[in-house]
Design a protein around this motif. Sequence first.
Motif, PDB file in Angstrom:
ATOM      1  N   VAL A  20       6.519  62.226  -1.028  1.00  0.00           N
ATOM      2  CA  VAL A  20       5.532  61.168  -0.787  1.00  0.00           C
ATOM      3  C   VAL A  20       6.224  59.806  -0.805  1.00  0.00           C
ATOM      4  O   VAL A  20       5.891  58.904  -0.038  1.00  0.00           O
ATOM      5  CB  VAL A  20       4.417  61.223  -1.857  1.00  0.00           C
ATOM      6  N   ARG A  40      -1.298  59.749   2.405  1.00  0.00           N
ATOM      7  CA  ARG A  40      -0.704  59.551   1.080  1.00  0.00           C
ATOM      8  C   ARG A  40      -1.782  59.498  -0.007  1.00  0.00           C
ATOM      9  O   ARG A  40      -1.553  59.908  -1.141  1.00  0.00           O
ATOM     10  CB  ARG A  40       0.134  58.271   1.064  1.00  0.00           C
ATOM     11  N   ILE A  50       1.545  53.077  -2.804  1.00  0.00           N
ATOM     12  CA  ILE A  50       2.010  54.076  -3.767  1.00  0.00           C
ATOM     13  C   ILE A  50       2.654  53.401  -4.974  1.00  0.00           C
ATOM     14  O   ILE A  50       2.338  53.718  -6.129  1.00  0.00           O
ATOM     15  CB  ILE A  50       3.015  55.039  -3.100  1.00  0.00           C
ATOM     16  N   PHE A 102       6.034  62.096  -6.940  1.00  0.00           N
ATOM     17  CA  PHE A 102       6.062  61.497  -5.596  1.00  0.00           C
ATOM     18  C   PHE A 102       7.456  61.611  -4.968  1.00  0.00           C
ATOM     19  O   PHE A 102       7.600  61.866  -3.777  1.00  0.00           O
ATOM     20  CB  PHE A 102       5.648  60.025  -5.655  1.00  0.00           C
TER      21      PHE A 102
END
Length: 431
Positions: free
Chosen positions: A362, A304, A334, A357
């Motif tokens: 992600v 990531r 994240i 994202f």
Amino acid sequence: MDFLMTLGRAAFGMAVFIGIAYLLSEKRGKVRWSFIGIGLSLQFVMAVLILKVPFFYEAMRGVSGFFYAVVSFSNGAAEQLFGMAATDPKFGFAFSIIPTIIFFSALSAVLYHLKVLQCVVFVFAWVLSKTLRLSGAECLAASANVFIGQTEAPLVVKPYLKGMNGSEILALMTGGMATIAGGVLAVYMSVLGGEDPEQVITFGQHLLTASFLNAPAALVMAKIVSPQTEKVDEHVAFPKEKQSESLLDAATKGTTDGIALALNVGGMLIAFIALIALANWIVSQGIGNWTGLNGWVASVTGGRFTEFNVSFLVGVVSVPFAFLLGVPNEDLLIVGQLLGERLVVNEFIAYLNLGEFKNSGVLEDPKSILITTYALCGFANISSLGIQVGGISVLEKSQRRNLLKYGPRALLAGMLACYMTAVIASTVSSF
């Protein structure tokens, strides 16, 4: 069992956020906990009504649908002017997003001139005043912030600014930090929803809900940080002075303001995206390469994060807040990065990255996306300090000392208000 764990984590997060505000308080012994309870109850009831009661849920969805339709009108106008460049993804921001900001600024000015916004703002301000028993001026400002943003809302209470005490000034600033303007809200719902109209409307619904819930949350946080100890006028009344002379005057002024805002947003994005990229490159190519941390970061984050850089460090620092918000463990870094970007840079960058994202996979967990959507919904960033101090002091120079004194606290209180709303909204949504 999972629900009880979620509820417990939410309660713990709320307690920590209120505790942080209490530590920042300048008069801890004067904090009215009965008021805090009423404010939190109001926020929770509003969340249940908007997210769970069909009438209010559909009403908010209808407003979001209106926003979506208006965005399509803006896109049509942009296509007339710029041709295919307006629909080409390579030019999407310059020829689609910026026109949306300009059009919404003009529309807001027109609605304000027609007293449509005044009516909505007045009703919401009256509800806040009657339930929270605060001054009419700060309730008006808090309500106006829901619709017109931190630079325009102080104009609504301009005649009252001179007589506002420190606690009221903090409430005014916190409300500005904890909400976003209609023009950028339209942009964010498009960024998060992508090409799917239903998704655009759904995210618009969440962003509108966040703006409404953030108003009482901001007042609660402001009154913990600086409790109201003086008698105030609870009467809610709009100033009688006009901001525009005619419908045409309102439209032209709104357009001019929108152009300035759009250029400011575009310029900030160019500068900050490049600066973040430069900082990431320096750290990753320097420390990351020399120490081998790039490979370690890619390994421990499952790809990531591909390197040791500033974005990774911001994520690590903000992980505790992501945890308190109830974000699933696999998404803590994240979401932490996005929370840090909103505070250090601005929410525009954070929402653009959230959209990227989300669309790239992600960030896949719906709960993480929902919590982050609410947590980022505010102007609580460092640059807003300068915007508010500069903008409000122009309207009332005598308040400059209070603005400088309470600015940093308002920033943190606004951030915590957004986090409180994220916790309450995600908890109610999980029922």
